[in-house]
Scaffold this motif. Structure first.
Motif, PDB file in Angstrom:
ATOM      1  N   GLU A 111       0.836  -1.201   0.000  1.00 30.95           N
ATOM      2  CA  GLU A 111       0.000   0.000   0.000  1.00 30.95           C
ATOM      3  C   GLU A 111       0.876   1.258   0.000  1.00 30.95           C
ATOM      4  O   GLU A 111       0.609   2.224  -0.735  1.00 30.95           O
TER       5      GLU A 111
ATOM      6  N   LEU B 296       2.411   1.738  -3.476  1.00 30.77           N
ATOM      7  CA  LEU B 296       1.468   2.254  -4.474  1.00 30.77           C
ATOM      8  C   LEU B 296       1.257   3.756  -4.300  1.00 30.77           C
ATOM      9  O   LEU B 296       1.187   4.501  -5.287  1.00 30.77           O
TER      10      LEU B 296
ATOM     11  N   ARG C 163       4.254  -2.279 -10.586  1.00 27.95           N
ATOM     12  CA  ARG C 163       3.579  -2.580  -9.320  1.00 27.95           C
ATOM     13  C   ARG C 163       2.066  -2.406  -9.417  1.00 27.95           C
ATOM     14  O   ARG C 163       1.310  -3.105  -8.722  1.00 27.95           O
ATOM     15  N   TYR C 164       1.604  -1.519 -10.302  1.00 27.53           N
ATOM     16  CA  TYR C 164       0.164  -1.355 -10.487  1.00 27.53           C
ATOM     17  C   TYR C 164      -0.408  -2.493 -11.330  1.00 27.53           C
ATOM     18  O   TYR C 164      -1.537  -2.938 -11.097  1.00 27.53           O
TER      19      TYR C 164
ATOM     20  N   GLY D 172      -0.630  -5.255  -8.871  1.00 31.06           N
ATOM     21  CA  GLY D 172      -1.774  -5.030  -8.003  1.00 31.06           C
ATOM     22  C   GLY D 172      -3.096  -5.384  -8.676  1.00 31.06           C
ATOM     23  O   GLY D 172      -4.029  -5.868  -8.026  1.00 31.06           O
TER      24      GLY D 172
ATOM     25  N   ALA E 214      -2.131  -6.720  -2.989  1.00 32.85           N
ATOM     26  CA  ALA E 214      -1.214  -5.752  -2.376  1.00 32.85           C
ATOM     27  C   ALA E 214      -0.020  -6.448  -1.728  1.00 32.85           C
ATOM     28  O   ALA E 214       1.076  -5.897  -1.685  1.00 32.85           O
TER      29      ALA E 214
ATOM     30  N   VAL F 129       2.444  -6.986  -4.364  1.00 31.06           N
ATOM     31  CA  VAL F 129       3.043  -5.681  -4.659  1.00 31.06           C
ATOM     32  C   VAL F 129       4.130  -5.371  -3.637  1.00 31.06           C
ATOM     33  O   VAL F 129       5.216  -4.881  -3.978  1.00 31.06           O
TER      34      VAL F 129
END
Length: 438
Positions: free
Chosen positions: A46, A49, A243-244, A247, A252, A255
């Motif tokens: 989290e 991101l 990373r997105y 995700g 998460a 990630v």
């Protein structure tokens, strides 16, 4: 290749750049180890991101103006217009960051309304965006003036405070992403306040700036900057878009694992590449501005050779030592990410090489051509990343990195044609002339 006073100055620049990058890099690695001990992979994901969102804002709304300031500094030094340039870059950056904050607030409000996320995360991310933009502006312009000592001390003090205050916030309030981000924000705010005050006291003078000169520099900055804005979106996607994608296809927690491995690997390569960038780029630009093409060519090839050697050595070291690195620098719950490091390292090494290959385009202000090269790399990433992640998971994301950075490096080489530089005539012919205003 370089001797005399110029060689001594370059050695001094390199020494301070090395101190700044190694010092802040070691502190970041220590901070990463501490944070991964305190928070789970899900929370770390989290944080990653949200930091990626902040990085996107910096890339689009700050770095294009900072890059323009870096490139124009040698010319402004010759014309005694450095205070005017600082004023122009500061004003343009502040206005752009205001737009970024409005967009972040709007997007955050919409996301919180639809998904029930904590609105404080986006509020703190907005503050982190402001202080990070200020730090980057101050540090990069100091580098452009070849004031490496002050730039390194500013960067290192920020790197010391960030993990310390983040860990303190988590210790006091619990393992929450918003508290880690708040610690980072307070750290950069304190470092920025100190070094900004130091710069003002050191200047100890007030100049009456001429509005006409500032307006002229703003036009020149915009001409240089406009192609960089879409290019920085592509740079961000190539560097943080993975990373997105992870995700979206995974979770998460995945990630967090990938971001931890990527942070350690990228920092090792990026810090080394930044030492070389901070050493060679100001000199390279100064030689170009002074029409000293032969010296510029020598600096470029020395720079390229150093980056190539660094990349090969780093990838081989990771292939042999990845498990030891993970055990030393990550909490036990993150150790499965070690297998990703050599592949991520190969991508980072190629990215560093691509950055150097692109410098001839920046030197002659052909930012439009630079955009073409970044676009090819981003298109390759858009195609390869989802396919590789969907098929192979985290391993696929790491494997995609050398593919899209390799496509970018190849396109940059075809556009800049660095192999022709050694044979380039000394006159300022059409191939070395700045691009027409866009």
């Amino acid at each position: 290749m370089l001797s005399g006073e110029g060689g001594k100055r370059m050695f001094g620049d390199a020494s301070w750049a090395l101190i700044g990058q190694v010092g802040s890099g070691l502190l970041l690695l220590a901070g990463t180890r501490a944070i991964t001990e305190l928070v789970s992979p899900g929370i770390y994901g989290e944080i990653a991101l949200l930091i990626g969102i902040v990085a996107l804002g910096i890339n689009i709304f700050a770095y294009p103006f900072i890059s323009a300031g870096m490139r124009l500094l040698p010319e402004c030094l010759q014309r005694n217009e450095v205070p005017y340039l600082y004023c122009a870059v500061n004003r343009l950056t502040r206005r752009a960051i205001t737009i970024a904050l409005i967009l972040l607030a709007s997007g955050g409000a919409a996301y919180c309304w639809s998904g029930g996320a904590d609105p404080w995360l986006f509020a703190v991310a907005g503050l982190l965006l402001i202080v990070t933009a200020r730090r980057e502006l101050g540090v990069q312009l100091l580098i452009g003036e070849r004031r490496q000592r002050e730039a390194s001390l500013w960067q290192t003090s920020d790197a010391i405070l960030r993990p310390v205050l983040a860990i303190a916030a988590v210790a006091l309030g619990g393992a929450k992403a918003v508290l880690v981000l708040l610690g980072y924000t307070l750290a950069s705010g304190i470092a920025n306040a100190f070094w900004s005050l130091y710069q003002r006291l050191k200047a100890n003078q007030r100049l009456r700036l001429k509005p006409a000169v500032i307006r002229s520099l703003k036009r020149e900055i915009w001409t240089y900057t406009l192609p960089l804005i879409p290019m920085q979106i592509l740079v961000w996607f190539n560097g943080l878009g993975d990373r997105y994608v992870i995700g979206y296809f995974m979770s998460a927690a995945e990630v967090g694992l990938y971001a931890a491995a990527y942070t350690l690997t990228n920092e090792a390569f990026n810090r080394s590449a930044m030492v070389l960038l901070r050493t060679f780029q100001p000199i390279y630009f100064q030689h170009h501005s002074a029409k000293q093409e032969e010296q510029a060519h020598k600096v470029f090839w020395l720079w390229l050779s150093c980056v190539t050697a660094m990349g090969i050595t780093g990838v081989l070291a990771l292939a042999l030592l990845k498990d030891w690195v993970a055990a030393l620098l990550l909490a036990k719950t993150y150790h499965t990410a070690a297998v990703l490091m050599p592949m991520i390292g190969a991508g980072c090494a190629i990215q560093a090489l691509s950055t150097v290959i692109a410098q001839p385009l920046l030197a002659v202000k052909r930012t439009g051509a630079l955009l073409m090269g970044r676009t090819l790399g981003a298109v390759t990433a858009v195609i390869s990343l989802p396919l590789m992640v969907k098929e192979y998971g985290l391993i696929g994301a790491a494997m995609a990195s050398p593919i899209y950075f390799g496509a970018e490096a190849l396109s940059m080489a075809m556009l800049s044609k660095p192999w022709r530089m050694a044979r380039a005539p000394r006159r300022n012919d059409s191939c070395m002339a700045p691009e027409s205003p866009i």
